[in-house]
Each structure stands twice: as C-alpha cells, then as structure tokens.
Design an enzyme around this catalytic site. Structure first.
Site, PDB file in Angstrom:
ATOM      1  N   PRO A 157      49.597  36.526  32.370  1.00  0.00           N
ATOM      2  CA  PRO A 157      49.089  37.540  31.399  1.00  0.00           C
ATOM      3  C   PRO A 157      47.773  38.164  31.666  1.00  0.00           C
ATOM      4  CG  PRO A 157      48.543  35.348  30.504  1.00  0.00           C
ATOM      5  CD  PRO A 157      49.116  35.121  32.003  1.00  0.00           C
TER       6      PRO A 157
ATOM      7  N   ASP B 166      46.982  37.855  27.937  1.00  0.00           N
ATOM      8  CA  ASP B 166      45.756  37.255  27.581  1.00  0.00           C
ATOM      9  C   ASP B 166      44.797  37.749  26.668  1.00  0.00           C
ATOM     10  OD1 ASP B 166      44.235  34.969  28.390  1.00  0.00           O
ATOM     11  OD2 ASP B 166      43.668  35.653  30.115  1.00  0.00           O
TER      12      ASP B 166
ATOM     13  N   TRP C 290      41.056  30.571  30.567  1.00  0.00           N
ATOM     14  CA  TRP C 290      41.674  29.988  31.822  1.00  0.00           C
ATOM     15  C   TRP C 290      42.738  28.887  31.297  1.00  0.00           C
ATOM     16  CZ3 TRP C 290      42.519  33.137  35.475  1.00  0.00           C
ATOM     17  CH2 TRP C 290      41.537  34.225  35.800  1.00  0.00           C
TER      18      TRP C 290
ATOM     19  N   GLN D 169      43.597  34.214  41.944  1.00  0.00           N
ATOM     20  CA  GLN D 169      44.034  33.333  41.059  1.00  0.00           C
ATOM     21  C   GLN D 169      44.081  31.981  41.726  1.00  0.00           C
ATOM     22  OE1 GLN D 169      44.255  34.250  38.033  1.00  0.00           O
ATOM     23  NE2 GLN D 169      43.696  36.254  38.420  1.00  0.00           N
TER      24      GLN D 169
ATOM     25  N   TRP E 143      44.575  31.386  37.556  1.00  0.00           N
ATOM     26  CA  TRP E 143      45.743  30.974  37.139  1.00  0.00           C
ATOM     27  C   TRP E 143      46.545  29.841  37.776  1.00  0.00           C
ATOM     28  CZ3 TRP E 143      50.938  33.358  36.876  1.00  0.00           C
ATOM     29  CH2 TRP E 143      51.650  32.825  35.661  1.00  0.00           C
TER      30      TRP E 143
ATOM     31  N   LYS F  86      36.621  48.394  49.065  1.00  0.00           N
ATOM     32  CA  LYS F  86      36.926  47.774  47.890  1.00  0.00           C
ATOM     33  C   LYS F  86      37.077  48.894  46.800  1.00  0.00           C
ATOM     34  CE  LYS F  86      35.983  43.236  46.279  1.00  0.00           C
ATOM     35  NZ  LYS F  86      34.882  42.278  46.003  1.00  0.00           N
TER      36      LYS F  86
ATOM     37  N   LYS G 119      35.053  51.296  40.222  1.00  0.00           N
ATOM     38  CA  LYS G 119      34.675  52.541  39.368  1.00  0.00           C
ATOM     39  C   LYS G 119      33.491  53.227  39.876  1.00  0.00           C
ATOM     40  CE  LYS G 119      37.122  51.339  35.217  1.00  0.00           C
ATOM     41  NZ  LYS G 119      36.921  50.482  34.040  1.00  0.00           N
TER      42      LYS G 119
END
Length: 1009
Positions: free
Chosen positions: A47, A86, A553, A590, A594, A627, A630
């Site tokens: 999620p 999530d 998590w 992850q 996750w 990378k 912003k």
RNA sequence: GCGCCAAUAGCUCAGCUGGUUAGAGCGCCGCUCUGAUAAAGCGGAGGUCGGUAGUUCGAGUCUACCUUGGCGCACCA
C-alpha cells in the site's frame, strides 16, 4: 472490412479512447470474473500513502505489478486484485505537523490529539484523485473500488488480532533497553527505520577526556603525580551519564608521564592518542586496571540527577532499576574489563554511560553499574548543569568548555563519520535506554531464514544477499511508537496490580467486565480508545490502555490477514487460496520495509512465508545517473511523459530498457526511441495490412494452406516467439519477453512485409496472396495477445479491429482472450537459419552493388556466391528466389570459387558475394521500365490519388522510351494501376511531369479514370 | 570495516554453460532507396570489454586482488 487505420497515430489519444471503452464495458472486472473457477493467482498490493503526488518510480512498480496478473489471467487464472492504502504513521504525522507549523509533541498535545488525528485522517487521501487517475491511466488494473485501508476499524481490529496471537505465544514483550530514539518525534524507531537514515561524513567532536584516579587507586599503580585515565568519545553529551570506564583485560596499558600528571591509556593507542614522545612510567595489563576507581566528571548528586542502579537479571523484565542511591562522599566509579574494547581507535579505555548506547547498557546490567540519565526524551539536558536545558548537540561545546576549565579535557578535535538520523525529520538519533514494546522475531529466526528459502526472488541474489543477510542479523522488532496517529497498541494495564491484558477484537473489548468509555460511532484511534477502561481480571483494578501506537510497517505487514478483516470475516482465508500471495513487487528499499514486515508477521502467525515470488526493483535515477529529488529539480513528472508518448511506451520502456533489479537512468529520449522504433513500426505494419486487406476485401481464413517459404518462416518465428514470451513471463521476466517481441516485430516489418509487399499489391486474388494475408493477419493477432500484458492499449487497439471486425463473436477484448499457445510443429530452425543466410547474402549483394554504384532498381544478370558450407549452399539454392528479388538480379550462382573478374565483392561470415555488373540492352530497358514505374508512382502520390485509384497514363519520349513502354506495357500498367498507356500529349486535367532518365527526355501524365 | 550489485562503442544495452577478426539500437558523417514506414538499405568513424595477476591450448565470460559508482549492513565508544 476493418476500420481504416492511418499510418500516423496519436498514441495518447488512442489510449484514452481505449481507456474510456474499458471503463464503459467494465473490461477489468470482466477479465477477472471470466476466470472464476480457475486456479487462483494472488497479488498483494504494497500500500502506498496518498499524501503526496505519485511519481515516476510509482509508475515503475505499478506496471511491474500489473503485467504478471494480466498474463496469468490470459493463462486462465482467477486473479482478483485488491488495492490498498497505507494511512498511518510518522510520515503522515510529520506532514500534518509541518502544515500546522509544529515542531514537537508538546504542541500536538496542546492542540489536542483528537483534532490532530482528524487532520491526519484528512491528509492521507489528499492526493487520492491523482493516485486513482494515474493508476487508471497507466492501466494498472487493480480493484480501486474496494481497497483495504489501514486506518479502518476493521483493519485495525485484524491487526489487534495479529498482535494478540503473538501475545499469546509470548512473542510480545516490553523491554528496557537502548533503542534508537528520535528526539524531535519523541519516539523509538525500529532498526529498519534507522537503516533508512544513516548519513556519511557527519562532523562530530572527537575528544579525549581525563578521568582522575582516586588517590587509593593511583597508589595501587605506584604513581606519585595526579593520574588520569584517558578516554575518547564523539558524544560529549553522554559524559554526564558516565558511570564506568572499560578496558580490554588482555591489552597492555601504560602510564605516560606528562609535566604535572600521568595519563593512563592502552600502549597500542599511545601515539594515535597524542602523548607519543613522553616517557612511560608504568605498564599494566588491562585486568590489573579493572576494579580501580576514578572520580566522575559530573557527580549526579551535585546536578540534581537521580542516581539509579542497573540490576542484572532478565533484561526484558520491567523495572530493572533499584531505588535511588544515596550520596556517598566522595563518589567514585569503577574500571571494568570488557571484551568489546578494541584497539582500533580511541585510547583503549572506553567511556561507559548505561543510559546511552547498547553496549554501555549491557555492561551496566552485567556489572551493576550506576544508571544516570541526564537527558530527556526531547534530547534536552536536564538537572542543573551549566548546560542544562540545551539540546544535546548544542550542549557539546559547553560541556567541553566546562571540562577544559577544570583541566579534564586533553584534546578536542572533530571527526567525520557515519551517524544515523531520523529518516523522516532528519533529527540526529540518540541511542537512549527506555522501555519499548518488542516483537520477539528472534524466537523465529530459523523459520524466517528457512521460509525465505521457499521464496523466489528476482533478481535471485537478493534472497541470500540483502534479504538473507538482513534475516541473519535479525533483532527483535521494536514496534511501539510513542505517537498519535497509528493503530493503538491493544494492551491495557492494571493501575493496581500492573498486569497487562491484550485485546484481540472489538467484541472482546465490549464484553470486558466493567467496560466503559466505548463511544459510538466507534473509532479505534487515539484519543477515543484511550478512554476505554475495564476491570482487571486478576485484581479488579482499573485497566487502562498502554499509551503507545504501533509501527506503521506492522500495519502494512499485516495486510495478508487485515485486508480481509480476518478472522472476523473470510474465515476460510487460509484454505481458499487467498493466502499466501503468488506475487509481490516493490523496490529494493522494501527489503527492510514491507518485504520484511510481511515475512516476519506471516512467519510468527502461521509459521510460513506469505509470498512465493518477488520482483525486487532497482531505483530510478535521472538521465545523468543522479538520484531524483525535489531539491535537485530533476524529478520526472509521469503525466508529461504519458501525454506525449502514451502509457504503453512508458510501460514498454520500464520492461525492456534494463532488467528489473538494476538501477535505471530515466530519460525521455529513450521513450521517444521506443515509440519510434517499436510502436510506430508495429503500427505501420498494422496500417499496411488493414489498408490492403480492405482493398481486397480480405476475410481471414485459417484453413488456407500456407504457400510460401516466407510465410513458413515468419510462422516459425512466431511460434518460437510464443514459446519464448510464455516462458519469460512464466519466469517473471518481462524484460526478456519484451525484447523478444521487439526482435520479432523488426523482422516482421523489415523482412517479412518488405519481402511480401508485391504479394499484397498484385491484382489477382490467388492462393499466394491469400496465404500472405492470412499469415500477416495471424501474426498481428497473435502479437496483440502476446503484447497484451505489456502494452495493453496498443494490443487492444489491434485486437479490436483485427479480430472483432472478422469474428464478431470473439471475446470482446484482448484481455478476455486466452494467451496464445505455441505450435512447435511449425517451428523450423533450419528454415530460420536459411533465412538468416538469405538476409546476410542479400545484404552483401547490396553492398557489392553499392560499390559499383548501380542502383538497386537496375536489374543485373547474376549474383555469384561462394558459400562457406554445404549446408549454406543447399539453403541458398533453395531460397535463391528471395535473394534474387531482394538484390534485383536475374540469377544466383553458388560457386566453388569466385571468377577472376573485375566485379565488386563483399564478404562476411564465411560468405563471399560478387555481382555481375554488366548491363545489357535488355537489362537497361527493364531498368528504364522500373524507373518509369517509380516516377509514375511518385506522381500518383503527388497528384493525391488514392492507392486503389485506376488511371490513364500518357507518355512522350524518344524511340527507346517508346520501346520500353510497349515492351514492358503489362508490367507498367499493373504496377501503376494504369488502364492504358497512351503515347502522345497528356489529356486535359492530367498531372504532368517532365523527367530526364538515363539521358532520355520523357514527359509523363497521369489522370484518374 | 563487512556484504551485495554494476562497470562492454559518444548514449542505452545484448553477449547462455569460457572457443575463430566483440554485437544491436540510437546518435554522428557520407551515399542510396522509398506507394506501408516520422521508415529502410549500404558504407564509415568509434571498444587495450574498469585495472592487475592467475587458471586454461584458449578469458568480455572463471578465480583473486584492486579502482570507480550505486546500495545495504555495522557496538563504532
């Protein structure tokens, strides 16, 4: 008749049309339901949080999540796919804090937890619309109408049940130990969160501190001047918490004589620590130092700090500290020996502060050291130190100043090293001894590892590499958070006897004796759940909820059960194939997120893994390999790309540009290239087919026997392609599948269609023409099905027009169709090899012509080929016709050796090709005929005629021109769709051009009939 | 410090279990062709396959070490 297809196509618009049609016809829903009864295929959606705009990396993972279930559905699997959101956790809270201009927990408390959490609840779906529309636009098919949402009561209830299961197995405990603590967020972090926030090259103090020996200890060492232990630290703020020094028992220590004092340190560290040249006045083993005493730098009694005592025993038991120690005068602390003291850096004497640092804490327990905690959970120094009230990092220089003024600072420098920061708010983490709730994952470590053995990882190295390593180093999961917006810990504590009870569900809570505070409508969040109290089952005292919430998590890791509100609903979850998942897919970060939380929870609950296959994606970098962030301003906006090239091009790029596990550099140019090279080529083949099929009113008929070698060849390639793509997708390798399709389309366009063009143009509807149509039709339809999981829009566009126009009863959408099955009987590797040979010889033939500067349009007598092998010779003799057409020669001779002629030769791959450059008058005439045809065709186009328009052609020229026009009349008429060729003045209204061809003046006129 | 991944043409990438002069696409330069093609064809420039050592008859491919980049782990006082 097929719908007309222009060769130019606006992909984004085409896709939007398909999108609307899918929606109207509910194709996704039907694609799932049509397979009901088939074997299950389960995708777990990891999620996302919708409190920010989805980025290009989300598109990456979503298209990889999409492709496999699409493929499985076409293979007959029943694959409902449930979306998820999530919604809890620190990330959300911080967003809201930022919004409200808060900088810590005090302001939240003041603002009110109810109001604060309401804001959090609003914030998590702020970008829901963007997520939904992007998800739809990239054709990630997942049920967005019925998502699981981690903040729903039903979801929370399942999470509670999960925790209760662990509680009952003794896998949940409260431990007093050192945890990484974020002073800004005021909460512990789990080890996987800490892993997210390490920074290199952090500048910190590097200081050498003097700890004065007591007179008694000094005398034991036989030192006459004032003596000091020299210790090193990078965290001066922990010094007020110092309650011991540690030495390595086996190491050699020395007392170095300075002007007015002795400094004791490890012999091995003497030079690095500073006093290298000064005389040594004593040598001692570490064990000889153990037990000696020194004066603390800061006596806690003088600064209003409690002096507690560490107590050995079960470190997981709460209340491990004895009551406050009474002052002793003078206060002295001990030197202990410890195996963790290294000679790699420092002085070989380690400053121990049990309140900070894991090693220190454990040493405290083992040696019953004093426990002095002069820092609060906000990271501020307490007590009445001169630097009290300061944040620890700000206190550092003041502490050093204070020590310096008391002549206790030996050296003060700075060092660059790696230090952990909060992954969300960037505050430096403090290792801080306190009580935290743990899940005892280490109890199941062996099963975590053996269960991992059953999982297929793509790429494979993750299994025993990153993920396997992580499991090997497993520590208990610190899963409580001293925060607000999260699943509340379902633990109630008795105010009288201190006993805990774990609650596994709402009904159970409601049925508790003396329950009160349960308000409708029910909201299981803080602060409402905090008001629920009941009577202790042991002593009847008041049970109050433990204040913590849980790590978000844990929420997402519990989704295999919580998304179905198990076990309160869907009781058969474990039996009916919805658990475990066949497939999950996320990016490599992850591994500790996750992928781990799913695996840990599943193993603790059910003693087995909850996913079978994982694609673990690499990260996306910008075109320069940096990378995306912003701050750098190099973030790629998905919509811009999609609106320019379409979602299929973007999907295709993600699948084929590099293998899934690699880091990838994203560039718009690469997508533009894919659009041109792959999609436009395919579309042009499709458009070509439809154009001529409509002219000939072609109706597909699979029973037409295949006529030509060319057809047999492409059908061989096609069936091999089906087998290859099927195998690649079955093996979770979209990259290989896509690349194979690309190669096929290139061959289809640039060999099959190019070589077959004339078969489609010719006037008579003979068996050969039909065979060509059926073959190309079959290729395109099959391609659309093979491509459907990768490029669902383009596949649908082709399929709808090609299949439904001819077979109205066929499945309405390519996504309702079955995946093609390879007919390996049609695969002919010899023919494929031979065709490759033909391509090579043709290429060499053209190269030879090019050397002689004779254009391909001019027919030549023959090509001489020296083949490298008998096999090549036979192949060439069999397929000579294709080479002759391609190179425009009248004959092909396979020879043992090339003749000694002054003709151009090209050679490669064991082949030598020579072209006979003699242009006889007959060949010249034919060349002229072809040249005239070419001009007439160009004129047709310039005049704006339709491809199928018939015309009358007029010509004027010399005798040679006249001979050519009469001699090749049939040929010219056929090629240019001329009903007649008339010598003389052009008719009125004709399109007229004057040409000079090979030195002959010629006037040509064309007019539509 | 330990571990994982990557390193092949200007760019993006293929090169399976080691086997003749290392490939593709894009880009660049020249030429050609074009009634499906915003295409295609031919030629050209461009590579010490990150480096070193080794195994082998033979290494882009296997081994060790190193360099660079990315990522991860770590009790770093």
């Amino acid at each position: 008749m097929f719908e007309t297809v222009k060769s130019k196509v606006d992909f984004p618009r085409m896709e939007e049309g398909i999108l609307a049609w899918w929606k109207e016809k509910n194709i996704f829903g039907r694609s799932v339901e049509a397979r009901r009864g088939g074997p299950r295929f389960v995708l777990y959606e990891g999620p996302p949080t919708a409190n920010g705009n989805p980025g290009i990396h989300h598109v990456l993972s979503r298209v990889f999540k999409d492709i496999i279930p699409r493929y499985k559905v076409m293979k007959g699997y029943y694959a409902p796919r449930k979306a998820g959101w999530d919604t809890h956790g620190l990330p959300v809270e911080l967003e809201v804090e930022k919004q409200l201009g808060f900088s810590g927990k005090a302001q939240i408390e003041e603002y009110g937890v109810a109001r604060f959490n309401a804001k959090c609840r609003d914030s998590v779906f702020r970008y829901l619309r963007e997520w939904d529309s992007l998800t739809e636009r990239i054709a990630f098919w997942i049920d967005q109408q019925h998502p699981y949402i981690t903040m729903d009561n039903s979801y929370i209830e399942s999470v509670w049940w999960t925790i209760k299961q662990m509680w009952d197995k003794g896998l949940v405990y409260q431990g007093y130990r050192v945890t990484p603590h974020c002073p800004r967020c005021g909460t512990s972090l789990s080890s996987h969160e800490v892993a997210l926030g390490y920074k290199d090259d952090v500048e910190d103090p590097s200081v050498y501190i003097k700890f004065k020996l007591t007179d008694e200890s000094r005398q034991k060492l036989g030192l006459e001047k004032p003596s000091y232990f020299l210790a090193w630290t990078t965290t001066p703020w922990t010094l007020p918490g110092n309650t011991a020094l540690a030495v390595a028992p086996e190491a050699e220590y020395v007392a170095v004589e300075m002007e007015e004092e002795y400094l004791v340190m490890a012999s091995a560290r003497r030079e690095a620590a500073g006093p290298g040249g000064e005389p040594v006045r004593g040598q001692f083993s570490g064990s000889a130092l153990a037990g000696l005493e020194y004066q603390p730098l800061f006596n806690p009694h003088e600064y209003g700090i409690d002096r507690l005592r560490s107590q050995a025993g079960d470190k997981e038991a709460a209340g491990i500290f004895q009551a406050q120690e009474s002052p002793t005068t003078p206060l002295a602390y001990r030197v202990i020996s410890a195996d963790f003291v290294s000679m790699e850096d420092g002085t070989g004497i380690v400053h121990i502060a049990p309140a900070f640092g894991e090693v220190d804490f454990e040493a405290g327990l083992r040696h019953n050291l004093d426990f002095v905690q002069p820092v609060d959970l906000q990271g501020r120094v307490t007590g009445n130190y001169p630097f009290a009230g300061k944040f620890v990092k700000q206190a550092d220089p003041l502490i050093l100043e204070d020590l310096k003024s008391r002549n206790l600072l030996f050296r003060s420098e700075t060092i660059r090293h790696t230090y952990p920061f909060c992954w969300r708010c960037d505050a430096p983490l403090l290792y801080y001894a306190k009580q935290t709730w743990y899940v005892r994952t280490t109890a199941m470590k062996d099963r975590l590892i053996s269960g991992n053995g059953e999982i297929n990882w793509y790429p494979e190295h993750i299994k025993h590499g990153r993920f396997g390593d992580w499991l090997q180093n497993n520590v208990d999961w610190a899963f409580s958070r001293e925060r607000y917006w999260g699943t509340p810990l379902p633990l109630w504590r008795c105010q009288s006897c201190g006993g805990y009870e774990c609650v596994s569900g709402v009904q159970e809570l409601k049925a508790k004796p003396g329950v009160s505070g349960l308000e409708e409508p029910l909201d299981l969040h803080r602060p409402f759940v905090d008001q629920v109290t009941f009577h202790c089952s042991k002593c009847g005292g008041e049970m109050r909820r433990a204040p913590e919430v849980i790590d978000c998590w844990f929420d997402s890791g519990a989704m295999p059960v919580a998304q179905w509100h198990y076990p309160f609903e869907n009781e058969t979850l474990l039996e009916n194939g919805r658990f475990p998942a066949d497939f999950i897919c996320e990016a490599v970060d992850q591994t500790r997120g996750w992928f781990y939380s799913l695996h840990a929870i599943s193993t603790l609950l059910f003693d087995r893994p909850c996913y079978k296959n994982v694609i673990c994606l690499g990260h996306i970098l910008d075109a320069k390999g940096e990378k995306m962030s912003k701050a750098r301003g190099n973030v790629v906006e998905p919509w811009a790309v999609i609106n320019k090239y379409g979602a299929d091009a973007l999907r295709w790029y993600f699948y084929t540009a590099t293998t899934p596990g690699n880091v990838r550099r994203f560039s718009e140019e690469a997508i533009a290239e894919i659009s041109r090279r792959f999609f436009m080529t395919l579309w042009n083949v499709y458009s070509f087919f439809v154009t001529y099929a409509n002219i000939d009113r072609f109706a597909p008929d699979s029973k037409t026997p295949v006529q030509s070698e060319l057809d047999r060849w492409i059908l061989s390639e096609l069936n091999q392609l089906i087998a290859d793509v099927d195998a690649a997708l079955a093996g979770y390798d979209p990259t290989e599948a896509g690349r194979k399709i690309e190669r096929f389309v290139d061959g289809l366009s640039n060999w099959y269609v190019r070589r077959s063009r004339r078969r489609f143009w010719k006037s008579e509807n003979d068996a050969d023409k039909l065979s060509a149509y059926n073959t190309l039709y079959h290729c395109l339809v099959t391609l659309s099905k093979l491509m459907a999981p990768l490029a669902p829009f383009t596949a649908e566009a082709l399929y709808r027009n090609l299949v439904l126009s001819a077979y109205p009863n066929a499945p309405e959408s390519v996504h309702l169709a079955d995946f093609p099955v390879a007919d390996m009987g049609r695969v002919d590797h010899d023919l494929e090899d031979e065709t490759r040979l033909v391509m090579t010889v043709s290429s060499l033939g053209r190269a030879a012509r090019s050397q002689a500067a004779i254009k391909v349009r001019q027919p030549l007598a023959r090509l001489l080929v020296k083949a490298g092998s008998d096999r090549a010779r036979r192949g060439l003799e069999r397929l000579a016709g294709q080479v002759m057409e391609e190179v425009n020669v009248k004959g092909l001779e396979v020879v043992e050796a090339l003749p000694e002629k002054d003709w151009p030769v090209a050679a490669d791959a064991g082949l030598e090709v020579m072209v006979d450059t003699e242009v006889t008058p007959e060949l010249a005439a034919e060349g002229m005929a072809r040249e005239i045809v070419h001009r007439l065709q160009t004129m047709r186009r310039s005049a704006g005629f339709d491809i199928a328009d018939h015309i009358i052609t007029c010509y004027q020229g010399d005798d040679f021109v006249g001979q050519v026009m009469t001699g090749f009349a049939d040929y010219v008429r056929q090629e240019t769709l001329s009903e007649s060729l008339e010598a003389g003045e052009p008719e009125d209204g004709a399109f007229v051009e004057r040409h000079k061809l090979a030195g002959h003046e010629i006037v040509l006129g064309v007019k539509k009939v």
